[in-house]
Design an enzyme around this catalytic site. Sequence first.
Site, PDB file in Angstrom:
ATOM      1  N   ASP A  51       0.844  -1.203   0.000  1.00  0.00           N
ATOM      2  CA  ASP A  51       0.000   0.000   0.000  1.00  0.00           C
ATOM      3  C   ASP A  51       0.880   1.255   0.000  1.00  0.00           C
ATOM      4  O   ASP A  51       0.371   2.379  -0.053  1.00  0.00           O
ATOM      5  CB  ASP A  51      -1.011  -0.008   1.152  1.00  0.00           C
ATOM      6  CG  ASP A  51      -0.353  -0.088   2.513  1.00  0.00           C
ATOM      7  OD1 ASP A  51       0.886  -0.211   2.598  1.00  0.00           O
ATOM      8  OD2 ASP A  51      -1.091  -0.022   3.523  1.00  0.00           O
ATOM      9  N   SER A  52       2.217   1.058   0.008  1.00  0.00           N
ATOM     10  CA  SER A  52       3.133   2.175  -0.235  1.00  0.00           C
ATOM     11  C   SER A  52       2.908   2.748  -1.627  1.00  0.00           C
ATOM     12  O   SER A  52       3.417   3.828  -1.943  1.00  0.00           O
ATOM     13  CB  SER A  52       4.591   1.719  -0.070  1.00  0.00           C
ATOM     14  OG  SER A  52       4.826   0.533  -0.794  1.00  0.00           O
ATOM     15  N   ASP A  90      -1.119  -6.085  -0.188  1.00  0.00           N
ATOM     16  CA  ASP A  90      -1.559  -5.449   1.064  1.00  0.00           C
ATOM     17  C   ASP A  90      -3.061  -5.223   1.071  1.00  0.00           C
ATOM     18  O   ASP A  90      -3.623  -4.696   0.093  1.00  0.00           O
ATOM     19  CB  ASP A  90      -0.898  -4.072   1.210  1.00  0.00           C
ATOM     20  CG  ASP A  90       0.354  -4.109   2.059  1.00  0.00           C
ATOM     21  OD1 ASP A  90       0.494  -5.027   2.891  1.00  0.00           O
ATOM     22  OD2 ASP A  90       1.195  -3.207   1.895  1.00  0.00           O
ATOM     23  N   LYS A 120      -1.370  -9.445   2.801  1.00  0.00           N
ATOM     24  CA  LYS A 120      -0.670  -8.995   4.011  1.00  0.00           C
ATOM     25  C   LYS A 120      -1.573  -8.000   4.723  1.00  0.00           C
ATOM     26  O   LYS A 120      -2.271  -7.222   4.068  1.00  0.00           O
ATOM     27  CB  LYS A 120       0.670  -8.347   3.641  1.00  0.00           C
ATOM     28  CG  LYS A 120       1.389  -7.679   4.824  1.00  0.00           C
ATOM     29  CD  LYS A 120       2.845  -7.387   4.541  1.00  0.00           C
ATOM     30  CE  LYS A 120       3.134  -6.071   3.898  1.00  0.00           C
ATOM     31  NZ  LYS A 120       2.643  -4.873   4.612  1.00  0.00           N
ATOM     32  N   GLU A 122      -1.746  -5.429   8.528  1.00  0.00           N
ATOM     33  CA  GLU A 122      -0.976  -4.869   9.639  1.00  0.00           C
ATOM     34  C   GLU A 122      -1.667  -5.159  10.969  1.00  0.00           C
ATOM     35  O   GLU A 122      -2.898  -5.079  11.063  1.00  0.00           O
ATOM     36  CB  GLU A 122      -0.834  -3.348   9.456  1.00  0.00           C
ATOM     37  CG  GLU A 122      -0.028  -2.970   8.226  1.00  0.00           C
ATOM     38  CD  GLU A 122       0.168  -1.461   8.077  1.00  0.00           C
ATOM     39  OE1 GLU A 122      -0.246  -0.688   8.966  1.00  0.00           O
ATOM     40  OE2 GLU A 122       0.744  -1.058   7.044  1.00  0.00           O
ATOM     41  N   GLU A 189       8.885  -4.105  10.669  1.00  0.00           N
ATOM     42  CA  GLU A 189       9.348  -2.840  10.105  1.00  0.00           C
ATOM     43  C   GLU A 189       9.926  -1.938  11.188  1.00  0.00           C
ATOM     44  O   GLU A 189       9.287  -1.670  12.218  1.00  0.00           O
ATOM     45  CB  GLU A 189       8.171  -2.139   9.384  1.00  0.00           C
ATOM     46  CG  GLU A 189       8.590  -0.830   8.739  1.00  0.00           C
ATOM     47  CD  GLU A 189       7.594  -0.276   7.735  1.00  0.00           C
ATOM     48  OE1 GLU A 189       6.602  -0.980   7.404  1.00  0.00           O
ATOM     49  OE2 GLU A 189       7.794   0.859   7.277  1.00  0.00           O
TER      50      GLU A 189
HETATM   51  O1  KIV Z   1       3.539  -1.148   1.659  1.00  0.00           O
HETATM   52  C1  KIV Z   1       4.724  -1.503   1.725  1.00  0.00           C
HETATM   53  O2  KIV Z   1       5.562  -1.186   0.871  1.00  0.00           O
HETATM   54  C2  KIV Z   1       5.117  -2.323   2.861  1.00  0.00           C
HETATM   55  C3  KIV Z   1       6.577  -2.587   3.047  1.00  0.00           C
HETATM   56  C4  KIV Z   1       7.226  -1.385   3.630  1.00  0.00           C
HETATM   57  C5  KIV Z   1       6.831  -3.793   3.856  1.00  0.00           C
HETATM   58  O3  KIV Z   1       4.302  -2.736   3.623  1.00  0.00           O
END
Ligand code: KIV
Length: 271
Positions: A51-52, A90, A120, A122, A189
């Site tokens: 989600d980055s 994510d 994934k 959080e 992280e």
């Molecule tokens: O969204 C992302 O890029 C991440 C990484 C920093 C692990 O969750």
Amino acid sequence: MPAKKEFKKVTTHSLQMMKANKEKISMITAYDFSFAKIFDGAGIDVILVGDSASNVMAGHETTLPITLDQMIYHASSVIRGVNRSLVVVDLPFGSYQSNSNEALISTFRIMKETGAHAIKLEGGEEVLESVKKIIAAGVPVMGHLGLTPQSIYKFGTYTVRAKEEAEAEKLKKDARLLEEAGCFAIVLEKIPALLAREVALQLSIPVIGIGAGRYCDGQVLVMHDLLGINNEFKPRFLRQYLSLHDEVTKAVQSYIKDVKSLDFPSEQEQY
Ligand code: KIV
């Protein structure tokens, strides 16, 4: 007929074997077809559609604004470029925190509409019921602890997490709970290296670090950071392998110069 190129697909099982065999796991983010194809061809083990994307693709300050539809768009583009790597997507902010039913519905959309291999999310204890339900539905789950960017407004800063005893204890407990719930791996992280080491030793599933030191079972970096696309972000944990920002700037400046000076296109570059 040319021989078909042999490759062995990376699975959640192969990642567990890698940990058992002490082979480090390589993971990188990708958000589109072209880069995913390059990373897959280069031999990366895991591609994370993070989600980055909210930061590096859309230019938002945080990961909060990205939507499930947007993540699905990025993930389905990535999947079309991948033959071998495991692709993890994510669950974005607001697509799973309400309850486990919402988490399941969001997961089903990702799996059906993108063809990805795992999701994934959080959090630890607070998302445990969702993790269990998603796994019970047959979808592999990667956990994410430590600095969890979807909670940035709760933390208030992007500094190193779990330096204090109480937060470190909670992180260790959460990691254990996620493993017991059936997660196939966990991202840690921005936490102290010795804490990450303790977690990696304590768990039998792979622990993949970003800013969590050298003792993790694998490493993940955001592609824009690794390739130097964004030349303003230089945290201590980052190793930048290219200066793509500068390379691209130079290339585009040459192109502009050639167009303006009538050098491009030449006679050989026209029909
Ligand atoms: O969204 C992302 O890029 C991440 C990484 C920093 C692990 O969750």
